[in-house]
Design a protein around this motif. Sequence first.
Motif, PDB file in Angstrom:
ATOM      1  N   GLU A 194       0.844  -1.192   0.000  1.00  0.00           N
ATOM      2  CA  GLU A 194       0.000   0.000   0.000  1.00  0.00           C
ATOM      3  C   GLU A 194       0.886   1.251   0.000  1.00  0.00           C
ATOM      4  OE1 GLU A 194      -3.242   0.089  -0.185  1.00  0.00           O
ATOM      5  OE2 GLU A 194      -3.809  -1.997   0.262  1.00  0.00           O
ATOM      6  N   THR A 195       0.500   2.240  -0.765  1.00  0.00           N
ATOM      7  CA  THR A 195       1.224   3.505  -0.798  1.00  0.00           C
ATOM      8  C   THR A 195       0.567   4.472   0.175  1.00  0.00           C
ATOM      9  OG1 THR A 195       1.880   3.185  -3.104  1.00  0.00           O
ATOM     10  CG2 THR A 195       1.951   5.436  -2.245  1.00  0.00           C
ATOM     11  N   VAL A 196       1.347   4.946   1.150  1.00  0.00           N
ATOM     12  CA  VAL A 196       0.804   5.814   2.188  1.00  0.00           C
ATOM     13  C   VAL A 196       1.659   7.072   2.317  1.00  0.00           C
ATOM     14  CG1 VAL A 196      -0.358   4.031   3.542  1.00  0.00           C
ATOM     15  CG2 VAL A 196       2.080   4.449   3.902  1.00  0.00           C
ATOM     16  N   SER A 197       1.038   8.137   2.765  1.00  0.00           N
ATOM     17  CA  SER A 197       1.766   9.381   2.984  1.00  0.00           C
ATOM     18  C   SER A 197       2.700   9.222   4.179  1.00  0.00           C
ATOM     19  CB  SER A 197       0.787  10.538   3.213  1.00  0.00           C
ATOM     20  OG  SER A 197      -0.137  10.222   4.231  1.00  0.00           O
ATOM     21  N   ALA A 198       3.856   9.850   4.095  1.00  0.00           N
ATOM     22  CA  ALA A 198       4.852   9.732   5.164  1.00  0.00           C
ATOM     23  C   ALA A 198       4.388  10.404   6.448  1.00  0.00           C
ATOM     24  CB  ALA A 198       6.183  10.331   4.711  1.00  0.00           C
ATOM     25  N   ILE A 199       3.433  11.316   6.344  1.00  0.00           N
ATOM     26  CA  ILE A 199       2.805  11.952   7.498  1.00  0.00           C
ATOM     27  C   ILE A 199       1.353  11.487   7.556  1.00  0.00           C
ATOM     28  CG2 ILE A 199       1.890  14.153   8.351  1.00  0.00           C
ATOM     29  CD1 ILE A 199       4.728  13.995   9.064  1.00  0.00           C
ATOM     30  N   GLY A 200       0.885  11.188   8.763  1.00  0.00           N
ATOM     31  CA  GLY A 200      -0.505  10.789   8.949  1.00  0.00           C
ATOM     32  C   GLY A 200      -1.227  11.709   9.916  1.00  0.00           C
ATOM     33  N   VAL A 201      -2.539  11.822   9.754  1.00  0.00           N
ATOM     34  CA  VAL A 201      -3.360  12.665  10.627  1.00  0.00           C
ATOM     35  C   VAL A 201      -3.692  11.895  11.902  1.00  0.00           C
ATOM     36  CG1 VAL A 201      -5.553  13.879  10.893  1.00  0.00           C
ATOM     37  CG2 VAL A 201      -4.378  13.903   8.697  1.00  0.00           C
ATOM     38  N   GLY A 202      -3.282  12.411  13.060  1.00  0.00           N
ATOM     39  CA  GLY A 202      -3.628  11.792  14.330  1.00  0.00           C
ATOM     40  C   GLY A 202      -5.097  12.007  14.655  1.00  0.00           C
ATOM     41  N   GLY A 203      -5.782  10.936  14.988  1.00  0.00           N
ATOM     42  CA  GLY A 203      -7.224  11.020  15.193  1.00  0.00           C
ATOM     43  C   GLY A 203      -7.658  11.592  16.529  1.00  0.00           C
ATOM     44  N   TRP A 204      -6.799  11.506  17.544  1.00  0.00           N
ATOM     45  CA  TRP A 204      -7.212  11.976  18.868  1.00  0.00           C
ATOM     46  C   TRP A 204      -7.495  13.477  18.859  1.00  0.00           C
ATOM     47  CZ3 TRP A 204      -4.471  14.766  22.961  1.00  0.00           C
ATOM     48  CH2 TRP A 204      -5.161  14.748  24.184  1.00  0.00           C
ATOM     49  N   HIS A 205      -6.611  14.234  18.249  1.00  0.00           N
ATOM     50  CA  HIS A 205      -6.718  15.692  18.303  1.00  0.00           C
ATOM     51  C   HIS A 205      -7.968  16.227  17.609  1.00  0.00           C
ATOM     52  CE1 HIS A 205      -2.535  15.151  19.432  1.00  0.00           C
ATOM     53  NE2 HIS A 205      -2.516  16.389  19.864  1.00  0.00           N
ATOM     54  N   ILE A 206      -8.393  15.609  16.521  1.00  0.00           N
ATOM     55  CA  ILE A 206      -9.534  16.168  15.777  1.00  0.00           C
ATOM     56  C   ILE A 206     -10.842  16.043  16.531  1.00  0.00           C
ATOM     57  CG2 ILE A 206      -8.423  15.700  13.550  1.00  0.00           C
ATOM     58  CD1 ILE A 206     -10.666  13.474  13.234  1.00  0.00           C
ATOM     59  N   GLY A 207     -10.869  15.202  17.578  1.00  0.00           N
ATOM     60  CA  GLY A 207     -12.098  15.022  18.342  1.00  0.00           C
ATOM     61  C   GLY A 207     -12.079  15.666  19.710  1.00  0.00           C
ATOM     62  N   LEU A 208     -11.035  16.434  20.018  1.00  0.00           N
ATOM     63  CA  LEU A 208     -10.947  17.071  21.325  1.00  0.00           C
ATOM     64  C   LEU A 208     -12.107  18.037  21.554  1.00  0.00           C
ATOM     65  CD1 LEU A 208      -7.110  17.842  21.445  1.00  0.00           C
ATOM     66  CD2 LEU A 208      -8.344  16.206  22.892  1.00  0.00           C
ATOM     67  N   PRO A 209     -12.606  18.121  22.788  1.00  0.00           N
ATOM     68  CA  PRO A 209     -13.718  19.047  23.066  1.00  0.00           C
ATOM     69  C   PRO A 209     -13.403  20.493  22.708  1.00  0.00           C
ATOM     70  CG  PRO A 209     -13.423  17.514  24.893  1.00  0.00           C
ATOM     71  CD  PRO A 209     -12.269  17.281  23.960  1.00  0.00           C
ATOM     72  N   LYS A 210     -12.139  20.893  22.812  1.00  0.00           N
ATOM     73  CA  LYS A 210     -11.772  22.280  22.491  1.00  0.00           C
ATOM     74  C   LYS A 210     -11.773  22.550  20.990  1.00  0.00           C
ATOM     75  CE  LYS A 210      -6.744  21.697  22.117  1.00  0.00           C
ATOM     76  NZ  LYS A 210      -5.415  22.146  22.593  1.00  0.00           N
ATOM     77  N   VAL A 211     -11.814  21.496  20.177  1.00  0.00           N
ATOM     78  CA  VAL A 211     -11.799  21.647  18.722  1.00  0.00           C
ATOM     79  C   VAL A 211     -13.234  21.559  18.202  1.00  0.00           C
ATOM     80  CG1 VAL A 211     -10.954  20.699  16.533  1.00  0.00           C
ATOM     81  CG2 VAL A 211      -9.496  20.613  18.583  1.00  0.00           C
ATOM     82  N   PRO A 212     -13.765  22.613  17.616  1.00  0.00           N
ATOM     83  CA  PRO A 212     -15.117  22.531  17.056  1.00  0.00           C
ATOM     84  C   PRO A 212     -15.220  21.411  16.021  1.00  0.00           C
ATOM     85  CG  PRO A 212     -14.333  24.802  17.102  1.00  0.00           C
ATOM     86  CD  PRO A 212     -13.152  23.941  17.430  1.00  0.00           C
TER      87      PRO A 212
END
Length: 310
Positions: free
Chosen positions: A11-29
């Motif tokens: 599989e070809t994947v980007s060398a950087i990945g989006v961390g899932g924890w941060h996008i769901g933080l209560p402080k993040v709309p």
Amino acid sequence: MLYRTLGRTNETVSAIGVGGWHIGLPKVPEETGIAIVREAIDRGINFLDNSWDYNEGASEIRMGKALKGGYRDRAFLMTKIDGRSKKEATRQLEESLRRLEVDTIDLVQHHEILRFEDPHRIFDQEGAHAALLEAKATGKIRYIGFTGHKDPHIHLHMLAVAAEYGFTFDTVQMPLNVMDAHYRSFQHLVLPELVKHNIGVLGMKSMANGILLKSATATPVECLHYALNLPTSVVITGMDSMEMLDQACEAVESFVPMGPDEVASLLERTAKAASRGEFEPFKTSSIFDATAQNPQWLGEEPQRVQQLMP
């Protein structure tokens, strides 16, 4: 964007990945979390990290919403489950599928392998691995891995137990950063084994949610460059704002392989601060151990173990 091959999966994947924890933080709309995922994909990042337990499901729900409108087809989607029993792992996986609003998850990982007993519970005939194998056979998942942040010897034990059962993981996720090289090092102990067996390497905690930066020994981009310089397939990094996404993309765009002298200089700068694990509290405390605080997530012990008890 820089792309790499995910171990032996091809599989070809980007060398950087989006961390899932941060996008769901209560402080993040919610709209911000969704926008970060979509903007990341538009900028070429295709590896998405998540977990069943992140923010009580909010992270998966937001990612599911973000993947609508054709974004799912452009993403390699990963999530994690905490269940150690087959029953609990099945329940959590089905919940993740519903939240993410997908029929198939590309990669599911056994989460927080922190205890030496975890591998034995997972590979028990009533264990979580049986649930993932069944899910793979029915097309609900494509690949299987595991994660952990506590001790490299526990990772090695997980790999050894899997080998006893004739199984090789597709991926392994672990801390890889400028301080790990000095203390209880996943880089020195586990990474060579993964490279040897062509298992996809998922690096995490390159900045440990900013804790490493408090040592004032390395910049955010230096931290990301160091992790990218290792034989990682993906470096997963948290993004709770568009500025953090910009920073990650900048690190990729400016990355060139580091020479031995450059690596040595950076490690020399971080050696003293790293020597006791002070800036890697995920190794030296239970603060990062969600399953320790929520043991019910793991499910019941195998029946054969319960039967031995007086």
